[in-house]
Design an enzyme around this catalytic site. Structure first.
Site, PDB file in Angstrom:
ATOM      1  N   THR A   1      98.236  -1.103  35.802  1.00 48.71           N
ATOM      2  CA  THR A   1      98.223  -2.813  35.630  1.00 48.71           C
ATOM      3  C   THR A   1      97.891  -3.502  36.944  1.00 48.71           C
ATOM      4  O   THR A   1      97.261  -4.492  36.698  1.00 48.71           O
ATOM      5  CB  THR A   1      99.504  -3.238  35.167  1.00 48.71           C
ATOM      6  OG1 THR A   1     100.532  -3.049  36.519  1.00 48.71           O
ATOM      7  CG2 THR A   1      99.991  -2.615  33.895  1.00 48.71           C
TER       8      THR A   1
ATOM      9  N   HIS B   1     100.137   6.077  42.850  1.00 57.63           N
ATOM     10  CA  HIS B   1     100.835   5.151  42.741  1.00 57.63           C
ATOM     11  C   HIS B   1     101.958   5.382  41.760  1.00 57.63           C
ATOM     12  O   HIS B   1     101.714   6.105  40.647  1.00 57.63           O
ATOM     13  CB  HIS B   1      99.897   4.128  42.065  1.00 57.63           C
ATOM     14  CG  HIS B   1     100.704   2.642  42.068  1.00 57.63           C
ATOM     15  ND1 HIS B   1     101.549   2.273  41.224  1.00 57.63           N
ATOM     16  CD2 HIS B   1     100.611   1.623  43.156  1.00 57.63           C
ATOM     17  CE1 HIS B   1     101.919   0.969  41.658  1.00 57.63           C
ATOM     18  NE2 HIS B   1     101.289   0.549  42.688  1.00 57.63           N
TER      19      HIS B   1
ATOM     20  N   GLU C   1     103.379   3.652  39.369  1.00 57.48           N
ATOM     21  CA  GLU C   1     103.035   3.276  37.947  1.00 57.48           C
ATOM     22  C   GLU C   1     102.024   4.440  37.208  1.00 57.48           C
ATOM     23  O   GLU C   1     102.413   4.697  36.295  1.00 57.48           O
ATOM     24  CB  GLU C   1     102.406   1.826  37.960  1.00 57.48           C
ATOM     25  CG  GLU C   1     102.008   1.410  36.451  1.00 57.48           C
ATOM     26  CD  GLU C   1     101.267   0.171  36.410  1.00 57.48           C
ATOM     27  OE1 GLU C   1     100.671  -0.024  35.431  1.00 57.48           O
ATOM     28  OE2 GLU C   1     101.505  -0.601  37.243  1.00 57.48           O
TER      29      GLU C   1
ATOM     30  N   HIS D   1     106.612  -3.227  46.175  1.00 60.21           N
ATOM     31  CA  HIS D   1     105.693  -2.878  47.457  1.00 60.21           C
ATOM     32  C   HIS D   1     105.976  -4.029  48.479  1.00 60.21           C
ATOM     33  O   HIS D   1     104.930  -4.804  48.712  1.00 60.21           O
ATOM     34  CB  HIS D   1     104.371  -2.608  47.374  1.00 60.21           C
ATOM     35  CG  HIS D   1     104.096  -1.178  46.273  1.00 60.21           C
ATOM     36  ND1 HIS D   1     104.640  -0.197  46.773  1.00 60.21           N
ATOM     37  CD2 HIS D   1     103.426  -0.993  45.499  1.00 60.21           C
ATOM     38  CE1 HIS D   1     104.262   0.726  45.938  1.00 60.21           C
ATOM     39  NE2 HIS D   1     103.510   0.107  45.029  1.00 60.21           N
TER      40      HIS D   1
ATOM     41  N   CYS E   1     108.397  -3.385  34.431  1.00 58.50           N
ATOM     42  CA  CYS E   1     107.800  -4.540  33.968  1.00 58.50           C
ATOM     43  C   CYS E   1     107.286  -4.389  32.331  1.00 58.50           C
ATOM     44  O   CYS E   1     106.884  -3.134  32.168  1.00 58.50           O
ATOM     45  CB  CYS E   1     106.352  -4.598  34.833  1.00 58.50           C
ATOM     46  SG  CYS E   1     105.239  -5.588  34.236  1.00 58.50           S
TER      47      CYS E   1
END
Length: 179
Positions: free
Chosen positions: A167, A123, A125, A41, A96
């Protein structure tokens, strides 16, 4: 004037790794390398990498077969890996390490647990983690989500709960929701 930059400023280790690897890959080839979604982002970083030849796309369907595709730091849902394999795409997985760990734990826990993911529903993730959680799971983003969570949990007939978070989710709010 003295300028002091806080020691916790900047990108996390996972994002730093993703940017470094993408930069190395793009510097070493003239081939198109696609990235599924925004690599991070940060518009400035995206523009720099796109200037080096990265092509950001929102769907695997827009990537030609036998191409290279970066899976960004946020990670992707398990079915996205399967779609990429079906299309014979070379996946450069820059997820990640912490996100990958969450995915692995969720996939293992879903066998006998109801999975609660605390994070922003839209989001990337959280969407990726949900893809590992299976049907007996629910995402909590705000207080209003608890009533439907309880209803969904009761329908699952499971009596064990496994809770994870995006996270980057606020740790104080996470602790409040867990309580």
């Amino acid at each position: 004037m003295e300028l002091i930059v806080g020691s916790l400023c900047g990108f996390c280790a996972g994002v730093n790794y993703t940017i470094k690897k993408a930069t190395e890959l793009l510097s070493a080839t003239k081939e198109n390398i696609y990235c599924l979604g925004e690599i991070i982002h940060n518009e400035r970083v995206i523009n720099k990498l796109e200037g080096m030849g990265m092509i950001t796309v929102n769907s695997l369907s827009t990537i030609p077969k036998n191409s290279k595709v970066i899976f960004r730091a946020h990670g992707e849902a398990k079915q996205v890996y399967e779609e990429a394999k079906e299309k014979n795409l070379e996946v450069i997985d820059l997820t990640c390490g912490k996100v990958r760990l969450v995915h692995n734990k969720v996939e293992k826990a879903k066998k006998d647990s109801f999975i609660i993911i605390i994070g922003k529903k839209t989001h990337p993730e959280t969407i990726g983690t949900l893809g590992y959680a299976g049907p007996n799971s629910y995402v909590i983003e705000k207080d209003d989500d608890f009533d439907l969570l309880l209803e969904t949990f009761n329908k699952s007939k499971l009596n064990k709960v496994y809770i994870v978070a995006q996270t980057t989710f606020n740790d104080l709010l996470f602790a409040e929701y867990v309580d």
